[in-house]
Scaffold this motif. Sequence first.
Motif, PDB file in Angstrom:
ATOM      1  N   VAL A 104     -47.300 -36.326 -86.303  1.00 30.47           N
ATOM      2  CA  VAL A 104     -48.101 -37.493 -85.919  1.00 30.47           C
ATOM      3  C   VAL A 104     -47.556 -38.756 -86.580  1.00 30.47           C
ATOM      4  CG1 VAL A 104     -50.377 -38.557 -86.115  1.00 30.47           C
ATOM      5  CG2 VAL A 104     -50.174 -36.146 -85.470  1.00 30.47           C
ATOM      6  N   VAL A 105     -47.232 -38.658 -87.877  1.00 32.33           N
ATOM      7  CA  VAL A 105     -46.677 -39.825 -88.581  1.00 32.33           C
ATOM      8  C   VAL A 105     -45.347 -40.236 -87.966  1.00 32.33           C
ATOM      9  CG1 VAL A 105     -45.739 -40.618 -90.779  1.00 32.33           C
ATOM     10  CG2 VAL A 105     -47.860 -39.320 -90.733  1.00 32.33           C
ATOM     11  N   ALA A 106     -44.495 -39.231 -87.646  1.00 32.88           N
ATOM     12  CA  ALA A 106     -43.195 -39.544 -87.048  1.00 32.88           C
ATOM     13  C   ALA A 106     -43.367 -40.236 -85.702  1.00 32.88           C
ATOM     14  CB  ALA A 106     -42.376 -38.272 -86.883  1.00 32.88           C
ATOM     15  N   LEU A 107     -44.313 -39.777 -84.904  1.00 37.17           N
ATOM     16  CA  LEU A 107     -44.549 -40.412 -83.602  1.00 37.17           C
ATOM     17  C   LEU A 107     -45.032 -41.840 -83.776  1.00 37.17           C
ATOM     18  CD1 LEU A 107     -46.212 -37.516 -81.568  1.00 37.17           C
ATOM     19  CD2 LEU A 107     -43.969 -38.530 -81.191  1.00 37.17           C
ATOM     20  N   ILE A 108     -45.877 -42.065 -84.779  1.00 37.51           N
ATOM     21  CA  ILE A 108     -46.366 -43.427 -85.017  1.00 37.51           C
ATOM     22  C   ILE A 108     -45.209 -44.339 -85.401  1.00 37.51           C
ATOM     23  CG2 ILE A 108     -47.794 -44.843 -86.548  1.00 37.51           C
ATOM     24  CD1 ILE A 108     -49.771 -42.491 -86.653  1.00 37.51           C
ATOM     25  N   VAL A 109     -44.314 -43.829 -86.274  1.00 36.41           N
ATOM     26  CA  VAL A 109     -43.187 -44.640 -86.736  1.00 36.41           C
ATOM     27  C   VAL A 109     -42.169 -44.862 -85.635  1.00 36.41           C
ATOM     28  CG1 VAL A 109     -41.242 -44.691 -88.336  1.00 36.41           C
ATOM     29  CG2 VAL A 109     -43.480 -43.926 -89.126  1.00 36.41           C
ATOM     30  N   LEU A 110     -41.883 -43.794 -84.854  1.00 35.83           N
ATOM     31  CA  LEU A 110     -40.815 -43.877 -83.859  1.00 35.83           C
ATOM     32  C   LEU A 110     -41.284 -44.362 -82.503  1.00 35.83           C
ATOM     33  CD1 LEU A 110     -38.948 -40.522 -84.635  1.00 35.83           C
ATOM     34  CD2 LEU A 110     -38.274 -42.825 -85.304  1.00 35.83           C
ATOM     35  N   TRP A 111     -42.581 -44.491 -82.304  1.00 32.89           N
ATOM     36  CA  TRP A 111     -43.081 -44.871 -80.979  1.00 32.89           C
ATOM     37  C   TRP A 111     -42.462 -46.156 -80.447  1.00 32.89           C
ATOM     38  CZ3 TRP A 111     -45.022 -42.542 -77.058  1.00 32.89           C
ATOM     39  CH2 TRP A 111     -45.637 -43.271 -76.038  1.00 32.89           C
ATOM     40  N   PRO A 112     -42.306 -47.199 -81.267  1.00 36.14           N
ATOM     41  CA  PRO A 112     -41.655 -48.411 -80.724  1.00 36.14           C
ATOM     42  C   PRO A 112     -40.250 -48.142 -80.223  1.00 36.14           C
ATOM     43  CG  PRO A 112     -42.758 -48.905 -82.796  1.00 36.14           C
ATOM     44  CD  PRO A 112     -42.767 -47.405 -82.647  1.00 36.14           C
ATOM     45  N   GLU A 113     -39.515 -47.201 -80.886  1.00 43.57           N
ATOM     46  CA  GLU A 113     -38.165 -46.881 -80.432  1.00 43.57           C
ATOM     47  C   GLU A 113     -38.189 -46.018 -79.180  1.00 43.57           C
ATOM     48  OE1 GLU A 113     -36.334 -49.224 -82.963  1.00 43.57           O
ATOM     49  OE2 GLU A 113     -35.227 -47.910 -81.626  1.00 43.57           O
ATOM     50  N   LEU A 114     -39.222 -45.148 -79.085  1.00 40.47           N
ATOM     51  CA  LEU A 114     -39.301 -44.242 -77.940  1.00 40.47           C
ATOM     52  C   LEU A 114     -39.878 -44.922 -76.712  1.00 40.47           C
ATOM     53  CD1 LEU A 114     -40.692 -41.084 -79.783  1.00 40.47           C
ATOM     54  CD2 LEU A 114     -38.338 -41.510 -79.078  1.00 40.47           C
ATOM     55  N   HIS A 115     -40.542 -46.037 -76.920  1.00 37.41           N
ATOM     56  CA  HIS A 115     -41.272 -46.647 -75.808  1.00 37.41           C
ATOM     57  C   HIS A 115     -40.881 -48.114 -75.663  1.00 37.41           C
ATOM     58  CE1 HIS A 115     -44.937 -47.946 -73.543  1.00 37.41           C
ATOM     59  NE2 HIS A 115     -44.703 -46.799 -72.971  1.00 37.41           N
ATOM     60  N   HIS A 116     -39.605 -48.368 -75.554  1.00 33.68           N
ATOM     61  CA  HIS A 116     -39.183 -49.749 -75.364  1.00 33.68           C
ATOM     62  C   HIS A 116     -38.402 -49.860 -74.062  1.00 33.68           C
ATOM     63  CE1 HIS A 116     -35.595 -48.046 -77.514  1.00 33.68           C
ATOM     64  NE2 HIS A 116     -35.015 -48.625 -76.490  1.00 33.68           N
ATOM     65  N   SER A 117     -38.368 -51.043 -73.536  1.00 35.58           N
ATOM     66  CA  SER A 117     -37.609 -51.301 -72.319  1.00 35.58           C
ATOM     67  C   SER A 117     -36.314 -51.992 -72.685  1.00 35.58           C
ATOM     68  CB  SER A 117     -38.430 -52.162 -71.349  1.00 35.58           C
ATOM     69  OG  SER A 117     -38.781 -53.382 -71.965  1.00 35.58           O
ATOM     70  N   GLN A 118     -35.213 -51.584 -72.038  1.00 38.95           N
ATOM     71  CA  GLN A 118     -33.916 -52.168 -72.321  1.00 38.95           C
ATOM     72  C   GLN A 118     -33.678 -53.381 -71.426  1.00 38.95           C
ATOM     73  OE1 GLN A 118     -31.358 -48.701 -71.778  1.00 38.95           O
ATOM     74  NE2 GLN A 118     -31.211 -48.466 -73.996  1.00 38.95           N
ATOM     75  N   VAL A 119     -32.911 -54.316 -71.955  1.00 39.06           N
ATOM     76  CA  VAL A 119     -32.576 -55.540 -71.226  1.00 39.06           C
ATOM     77  C   VAL A 119     -31.157 -55.401 -70.713  1.00 39.06           C
ATOM     78  CG1 VAL A 119     -32.314 -58.038 -71.364  1.00 39.06           C
ATOM     79  CG2 VAL A 119     -34.123 -56.895 -72.674  1.00 39.06           C
ATOM     80  N   ASP A 120     -30.975 -55.495 -69.416  1.00 37.08           N
ATOM     81  CA  ASP A 120     -29.657 -55.323 -68.806  1.00 37.08           C
ATOM     82  C   ASP A 120     -28.822 -56.600 -68.985  1.00 37.08           C
ATOM     83  OD1 ASP A 120     -27.493 -54.514 -67.386  1.00 37.08           O
ATOM     84  OD2 ASP A 120     -28.532 -54.180 -65.490  1.00 37.08           O
ATOM     85  N   ILE A 121     -27.671 -56.450 -69.635  1.00 36.97           N
ATOM     86  CA  ILE A 121     -26.764 -57.589 -69.816  1.00 36.97           C
ATOM     87  C   ILE A 121     -25.446 -57.341 -69.073  1.00 36.97           C
ATOM     88  CG2 ILE A 121     -27.759 -58.265 -72.032  1.00 36.97           C
ATOM     89  CD1 ILE A 121     -25.370 -56.909 -73.405  1.00 36.97           C
ATOM     90  N   SER A 122     -25.485 -56.450 -68.075  1.00 39.47           N
ATOM     91  CA  SER A 122     -24.260 -56.064 -67.368  1.00 39.47           C
ATOM     92  C   SER A 122     -23.749 -57.156 -66.442  1.00 39.47           C
ATOM     93  CB  SER A 122     -24.509 -54.788 -66.561  1.00 39.47           C
ATOM     94  OG  SER A 122     -25.044 -53.763 -67.366  1.00 39.47           O
ATOM     95  N   ASN A 123     -24.645 -57.931 -65.846  1.00 42.29           N
ATOM     96  CA  ASN A 123     -24.272 -58.928 -64.844  1.00 42.29           C
ATOM     97  C   ASN A 123     -24.011 -60.283 -65.505  1.00 42.29           C
ATOM     98  OD1 ASN A 123     -23.890 -60.544 -62.639  1.00 42.29           O
ATOM     99  ND2 ASN A 123     -25.785 -59.932 -61.592  1.00 42.29           N
ATOM    100  N   PRO A 124     -22.774 -60.771 -65.485  1.00 45.19           N
ATOM    101  CA  PRO A 124     -22.474 -62.070 -66.111  1.00 45.19           C
ATOM    102  C   PRO A 124     -23.246 -63.224 -65.492  1.00 45.19           C
ATOM    103  CG  PRO A 124     -20.447 -60.851 -65.641  1.00 45.19           C
ATOM    104  CD  PRO A 124     -21.556 -60.129 -64.950  1.00 45.19           C
TER     105      PRO A 124
END
Length: 233
Positions: A57-77
Amino acid sequence: MVAAPQTPEPGRAGRSAGASGRRARLAAAGRAAGLSRSYSRMVGVLKYVLPAVGLVVVALIVLWPELHHSQVDISNPAERPAAAAGEIQNPRYSGIDEAARPYTVWATLAKQVQDEVFDLNRPKGEMKLPSGLLLTLDAQTGKLDRSSKSVHLSGNVTLRRSDGTTLVTDAADIDLADKGARSSTPVTAEGPFGTLSAGGFKVEQQGDVIIFTGPTKLLLKPGADKAFQGTPQ
């Protein structure tokens, strides 16, 4: 002459009742002992399970922001993603090579220092090789150049091939388009072939061939020549 009815002897009846009582007490004691053993086992299991559940439970609380984030696509110039103070959270750069094999690089943070150049924090990446193997990479920092489709990695640079080959060095240049890589800093390698240390390396033939340069020390495992097709060369 009529015989008088016989009555059970008082001693025999008492003994029978006493035996029945003892059997009942023994059965009750057996059930109590069984319940006690079951309770003890349950307490013993919970003594280990509950702390483990707490850690999860503690690990999920700590890692939740890393597990539940959206990535920003920088592929298109042509696209300029919104950035606070010039920094982009969770950037992702992806594309395909000439053979339509995908590659992806992502990081925890990027800062656009030029139109086509980004400084990366904790970059990671993966790319599929012609042989079907998967090459993954990670480092402490990186510099991504979209115009040349390349990334320079530095700080505990680790390249892993899905056949079990791992290379670790201080800095490396990765060509995402042709799956090439090179480093002129000391490298250590480990895999089905054994262990190796060298002055540098080059990855050629779109990631399927690894050439070690400089002073090289190799310790082969028994039967390494038959380990598998694609052993580093």
